[in-house]
Every structure is written in C-alpha cells, then in structure tokens.
Design a protein around this motif. Structure first.
Motif, PDB file in Angstrom:
ATOM      1  N   PHE A 194       0.825  -1.216   0.000  1.00  0.00           N
ATOM      2  CA  PHE A 194       0.000   0.000   0.000  1.00  0.00           C
ATOM      3  C   PHE A 194       0.858   1.265   0.000  1.00  0.00           C
ATOM      4  CE2 PHE A 194      -2.462   3.436   1.671  1.00  0.00           C
ATOM      5  CZ  PHE A 194      -3.674   3.299   1.010  1.00  0.00           C
ATOM      6  N   ASP A 195       1.905   1.272   0.819  1.00  0.00           N
ATOM      7  CA  ASP A 195       2.720   2.498   0.969  1.00  0.00           C
ATOM      8  C   ASP A 195       3.552   2.824  -0.274  1.00  0.00           C
ATOM      9  OD1 ASP A 195       1.698   2.921   3.439  1.00  0.00           O
ATOM     10  OD2 ASP A 195       3.446   2.201   4.552  1.00  0.00           O
ATOM     11  N   ASP A 196       3.601   1.888  -1.227  1.00  0.00           N
ATOM     12  CA  ASP A 196       4.345   2.186  -2.466  1.00  0.00           C
ATOM     13  C   ASP A 196       3.494   2.998  -3.443  1.00  0.00           C
ATOM     14  OD1 ASP A 196       6.451   0.827  -1.417  1.00  0.00           O
ATOM     15  OD2 ASP A 196       6.053  -1.053  -2.463  1.00  0.00           O
ATOM     16  N   GLY A 197       2.252   3.309  -3.048  1.00  0.00           N
ATOM     17  CA  GLY A 197       1.437   4.187  -3.890  1.00  0.00           C
ATOM     18  C   GLY A 197       0.156   3.560  -4.423  1.00  0.00           C
ATOM     19  N   VAL A 198      -0.298   2.483  -3.796  1.00  0.00           N
ATOM     20  CA  VAL A 198      -1.566   1.858  -4.225  1.00  0.00           C
ATOM     21  C   VAL A 198      -2.675   2.902  -4.166  1.00  0.00           C
ATOM     22  CG1 VAL A 198      -3.350   0.219  -3.492  1.00  0.00           C
ATOM     23  CG2 VAL A 198      -0.956  -0.511  -3.596  1.00  0.00           C
ATOM     24  N   ASN A 199      -3.528   2.857  -5.192  1.00  0.00           N
ATOM     25  CA  ASN A 199      -4.584   3.867  -5.286  1.00  0.00           C
ATOM     26  C   ASN A 199      -5.892   3.203  -5.680  1.00  0.00           C
ATOM     27  OD1 ASN A 199      -5.694   6.372  -5.211  1.00  0.00           O
ATOM     28  ND2 ASN A 199      -4.589   7.184  -6.992  1.00  0.00           N
ATOM     29  N   MET A 200      -6.986   3.700  -5.152  1.00  0.00           N
ATOM     30  CA  MET A 200      -8.296   3.164  -5.526  1.00  0.00           C
ATOM     31  C   MET A 200      -9.389   4.154  -5.174  1.00  0.00           C
ATOM     32  SD  MET A 200      -8.418   0.097  -2.774  1.00  0.00           S
ATOM     33  CE  MET A 200      -7.351   0.277  -1.349  1.00  0.00           C
ATOM     34  N   ASP A 201     -10.556   3.946  -5.782  1.00  0.00           N
ATOM     35  CA  ASP A 201     -11.699   4.790  -5.451  1.00  0.00           C
ATOM     36  C   ASP A 201     -12.461   4.175  -4.270  1.00  0.00           C
ATOM     37  OD1 ASP A 201     -12.841   2.580  -6.593  1.00  0.00           O
ATOM     38  OD2 ASP A 201     -13.771   3.638  -8.261  1.00  0.00           O
ATOM     39  N   GLU A 202     -13.527   4.866  -3.853  1.00  0.00           N
ATOM     40  CA  GLU A 202     -14.261   4.427  -2.655  1.00  0.00           C
ATOM     41  C   GLU A 202     -14.803   2.996  -2.813  1.00  0.00           C
ATOM     42  OE1 GLU A 202     -16.075   7.596  -0.628  1.00  0.00           O
ATOM     43  OE2 GLU A 202     -17.700   6.357   0.148  1.00  0.00           O
ATOM     44  N   GLU A 203     -15.352   2.706  -4.001  1.00  0.00           N
ATOM     45  CA  GLU A 203     -15.900   1.356  -4.259  1.00  0.00           C
ATOM     46  C   GLU A 203     -14.799   0.299  -4.139  1.00  0.00           C
ATOM     47  OE1 GLU A 203     -19.356   0.859  -7.349  1.00  0.00           O
ATOM     48  OE2 GLU A 203     -17.473   0.198  -8.246  1.00  0.00           O
ATOM     49  N   GLY A 204     -13.595   0.672  -4.578  1.00  0.00           N
ATOM     50  CA  GLY A 204     -12.459  -0.249  -4.494  1.00  0.00           C
ATOM     51  C   GLY A 204     -12.177  -0.657  -3.055  1.00  0.00           C
ATOM     52  N   TRP A 205     -12.236   0.315  -2.157  1.00  0.00           N
ATOM     53  CA  TRP A 205     -11.984   0.007  -0.744  1.00  0.00           C
ATOM     54  C   TRP A 205     -12.950  -1.054  -0.239  1.00  0.00           C
ATOM     55  CZ3 TRP A 205      -8.040   1.369   2.369  1.00  0.00           C
ATOM     56  CH2 TRP A 205      -7.236   2.442   1.982  1.00  0.00           C
ATOM     57  N   PHE A 206     -14.221  -0.966  -0.668  1.00  0.00           N
ATOM     58  CA  PHE A 206     -15.227  -1.916  -0.177  1.00  0.00           C
ATOM     59  C   PHE A 206     -15.090  -3.288  -0.817  1.00  0.00           C
ATOM     60  CE2 PHE A 206     -17.996   2.101  -0.123  1.00  0.00           C
ATOM     61  CZ  PHE A 206     -17.591   2.420   1.155  1.00  0.00           C
ATOM     62  N   SER A 207     -14.661  -3.297  -2.087  1.00  0.00           N
ATOM     63  CA  SER A 207     -14.848  -4.549  -2.819  1.00  0.00           C
ATOM     64  C   SER A 207     -13.556  -5.286  -3.220  1.00  0.00           C
ATOM     65  CB  SER A 207     -15.724  -4.315  -4.065  1.00  0.00           C
ATOM     66  OG  SER A 207     -15.184  -3.287  -4.827  1.00  0.00           O
ATOM     67  N   VAL A 208     -12.374  -4.681  -3.003  1.00  0.00           N
ATOM     68  CA  VAL A 208     -11.158  -5.404  -3.410  1.00  0.00           C
ATOM     69  C   VAL A 208     -10.968  -6.647  -2.521  1.00  0.00           C
ATOM     70  CG1 VAL A 208      -9.562  -4.059  -1.935  1.00  0.00           C
ATOM     71  CG2 VAL A 208      -8.725  -5.138  -4.020  1.00  0.00           C
ATOM     72  N   THR A 209     -10.488  -7.713  -3.156  1.00  0.00           N
ATOM     73  CA  THR A 209     -10.217  -8.952  -2.408  1.00  0.00           C
ATOM     74  C   THR A 209      -8.942  -8.759  -1.581  1.00  0.00           C
ATOM     75  OG1 THR A 209     -11.102 -10.182  -4.287  1.00  0.00           O
ATOM     76  CG2 THR A 209      -9.872 -11.453  -2.644  1.00  0.00           C
ATOM     77  N   PRO A 210      -8.979  -8.999  -0.257  1.00  0.00           N
ATOM     78  CA  PRO A 210      -7.756  -8.873   0.540  1.00  0.00           C
ATOM     79  C   PRO A 210      -6.622  -9.712  -0.049  1.00  0.00           C
ATOM     80  CG  PRO A 210      -9.657  -9.121   1.970  1.00  0.00           C
ATOM     81  CD  PRO A 210     -10.149  -9.349   0.561  1.00  0.00           C
ATOM     82  N   GLU A 211      -5.394  -9.164   0.008  1.00  0.00           N
ATOM     83  CA  GLU A 211      -4.281  -9.763  -0.722  1.00  0.00           C
ATOM     84  C   GLU A 211      -4.039 -11.234  -0.373  1.00  0.00           C
ATOM     85  OE1 GLU A 211      -0.856  -7.284  -1.622  1.00  0.00           O
ATOM     86  OE2 GLU A 211       0.416  -8.853  -0.840  1.00  0.00           O
ATOM     87  N   VAL A 212      -4.108 -11.575   0.899  1.00  0.00           N
ATOM     88  CA  VAL A 212      -3.805 -12.949   1.286  1.00  0.00           C
ATOM     89  C   VAL A 212      -4.836 -13.926   0.679  1.00  0.00           C
ATOM     90  CG1 VAL A 212      -5.050 -12.850   3.501  1.00  0.00           C
ATOM     91  CG2 VAL A 212      -3.117 -14.391   3.242  1.00  0.00           C
ATOM     92  N   ILE A 213      -6.072 -13.464   0.531  1.00  0.00           N
ATOM     93  CA  ILE A 213      -7.112 -14.311  -0.083  1.00  0.00           C
ATOM     94  C   ILE A 213      -6.863 -14.409  -1.593  1.00  0.00           C
ATOM     95  CG2 ILE A 213      -9.588 -14.556  -0.547  1.00  0.00           C
ATOM     96  CD1 ILE A 213     -10.128 -13.097   2.106  1.00  0.00           C
ATOM     97  N   ALA A 214      -6.580 -13.266  -2.213  1.00  0.00           N
ATOM     98  CA  ALA A 214      -6.304 -13.264  -3.656  1.00  0.00           C
ATOM     99  C   ALA A 214      -5.078 -14.121  -3.974  1.00  0.00           C
ATOM    100  CB  ALA A 214      -6.097 -11.833  -4.138  1.00  0.00           C
ATOM    101  N   HIS A 215      -4.089 -14.056  -3.105  1.00  0.00           N
ATOM    102  CA  HIS A 215      -2.855 -14.841  -3.278  1.00  0.00           C
ATOM    103  C   HIS A 215      -3.190 -16.336  -3.246  1.00  0.00           C
ATOM    104  CE1 HIS A 215       1.471 -15.594  -2.901  1.00  0.00           C
ATOM    105  NE2 HIS A 215       1.148 -16.550  -2.039  1.00  0.00           N
TER     106      HIS A 215
END
Ligand code: ADP
Length: 215
Positions: free
Chosen positions: A23-44
């Motif tokens: 995240f601290d390297d500059g990940v960016n998203m809109d409000e909907e992204g915050w709600f709906s992105v799959t957490p990294e460990v699950i996506a992995h």
C-alpha cells in the motif's frame, strides 16, 4: 488517513496492508475499491489454486485478484466495464511489477464473453452492495448484479473448463450445487469458506468440467 477520503473509508483504512501489502508504495483506488477489493492474502491463495494457463478476471475492479494471478499464471486478462477501475488496476499492477503480464480490457464481460477462451474464468461479480449481509441467505437468483448467478455460470462455462466464483459468505450452497448439476454432464464443485482473522469473510466456489463424458 488523508483528508480526501470520506469517513466511511476509516474502517477500511485500518486494513490497508491487508488489502495491499505494498500500500505504501502508492496503491490507489476509489471508494468502491476500498469496499470490494479482495484482501491480498485471499487473492494470493485463490491465485495459487488457479495457477496455470490463461485466467480471465471478469470483474477486475482495482486489481487485487489480477495482480496475484499475474504472479502465478502464464497469461491474465483483466476486464472491467469502468475505465477508471482499469486505470487503478493498471497503476496498482505496476507497483507489483506485473502490469506488463496483464491484458487490461475496458468492456462489458457479457458482451465480450462469446469471443473469450481461457483455462480459468474467475468471477468476483457485484454482490449488489452491502445489503448482502442483511439477509440470512444470499439468493444468487435475485441479488447478484447485473445478471443472476445462473446466467453468469452459463456464460462462463462456455469460456473455460474451470469457473471460480467469489461470493458472499451467506450464499445458498444448494444453489451452488444446482449450478454444477445444471451442466451436462454435471461439473464438479468444491466450496471453500474463506476466513480472515478468524472471521468468515466469503465463499469461493470452484466448478470444473469433468475430463470426459457427454450427454
Ligand atoms: P460489489 O457489489 O462487490 O461492491 P461492484 O459494484 O464494485 O461490486 O462491482 C465489481 C466490479 O465489477 C466493479 O469494478 C464494476 O465496475 C465491475 N462490473 C460491473 N458490471 C460489469 C460488467 N458487466 N462487466 C465487467 N465489469 C463489470
């Protein structure tokens, strides 16, 4: 939390490294992204289960799943109807240095579907907003958007021999079984309950076409 974010993001802000470890390297998203992105460990983990050949991520959003698929699969196609989502996904994939391993497509999955072929189709479709959590049982016939779960499965199974669906934790398991039995011959089905930090978060359903046989 930056002032630009609305108060509703606060709960998700605390989870930013769960969503994207970089995240601290500059990940960016809109409000909907915050709600709906799959957490990294699950996506992995989902990517480790789909690791081979070509994967199509049909509702890519801000790229959480596509980034992980790109680290495991030969070829990733990432589709979203919203150009700004594809912009975020491309940006975030560059942070993980996998942007050149993904073909990003802005388009309606249902329109593109007849032209697509792959080994795995991954579907994290719109669950219909936060209301999914207010009902005891999530009904794939009436609550999924923009089409019901049956239409989604029927479209996806023409594209690949494996269809993976990421669904609400309260999805009706009988409906998942009905889907696998609706194919001819019936497809195998494996359902995984996905827990994160001890909480049931969602369900992943893996459908596979049997290697031989017909109707
Ligand atoms: P959720 O209910 O999980 O929050 P969203 O409404 O955020 O779902 O939708 C998930 C993603 O799917 C969004 O990025 C949205 O732009 C995308 N999407 C919606 N409909 C289509 C479609 N027909 N084809 C491709 N992408 C779509």
């Amino acid at each position: 939390m930056p002032d630009a974010y609305s108060a509703t993001i606060e709960k998700y802000w605390c989870q930013r490294y769960i969503l994207f470890s970089r995240f601290d390297d500059g990940v960016n998203m809109d409000e909907e992204g915050w709600f709906s992105v799959t957490p990294e460990v699950i996506a992995h983990y989902q990517a480790s289960r789909c690791a081979s050949g070509t994967v199509i991520d049909c509702f890519t959003g801000v790229g959480g799943n596509a980034i992980q698929f790109a680290q495991r699969c030969n070829h990733v196609i990432a589709i979203d109807i919203d150009p700004s989502k594809i912009g975020f996904a491309r940006h975030n994939a560059a942070i993980y240095r996998v942007d050149d391993l993904i073909d990003f497509i802005v388009g309606d999955f249902f329109v593109l579907a007849p032209k697509l072929k792959a080994d795995t189709v991954f579907l994290s479709p719109p669950w219909g907003g936060p209301d999914y959590a207010k009902v005891e049982t999530y009904d794939m016939k009436t609550m999924l958007r923009p089409h019901d779960g049956y239409t989604l499965f029927n479209v996806a199974k023409e594209i690949a021999s494996r269809v993976v669906m990421f669904l609400p934790r309260n999805v009706n398991f009988n409906q998942l079984a009905e889907l696998s039995l609706s194919a001819c011959p019936p497809w195998s089905l494996e359902v995984e309950k996905v827990h994160l930090n001890g909480k049931l978060k969602a369900v992943t359903a893996y459908f596979s076409r049997p290697p031989v046989g017909g109707c």
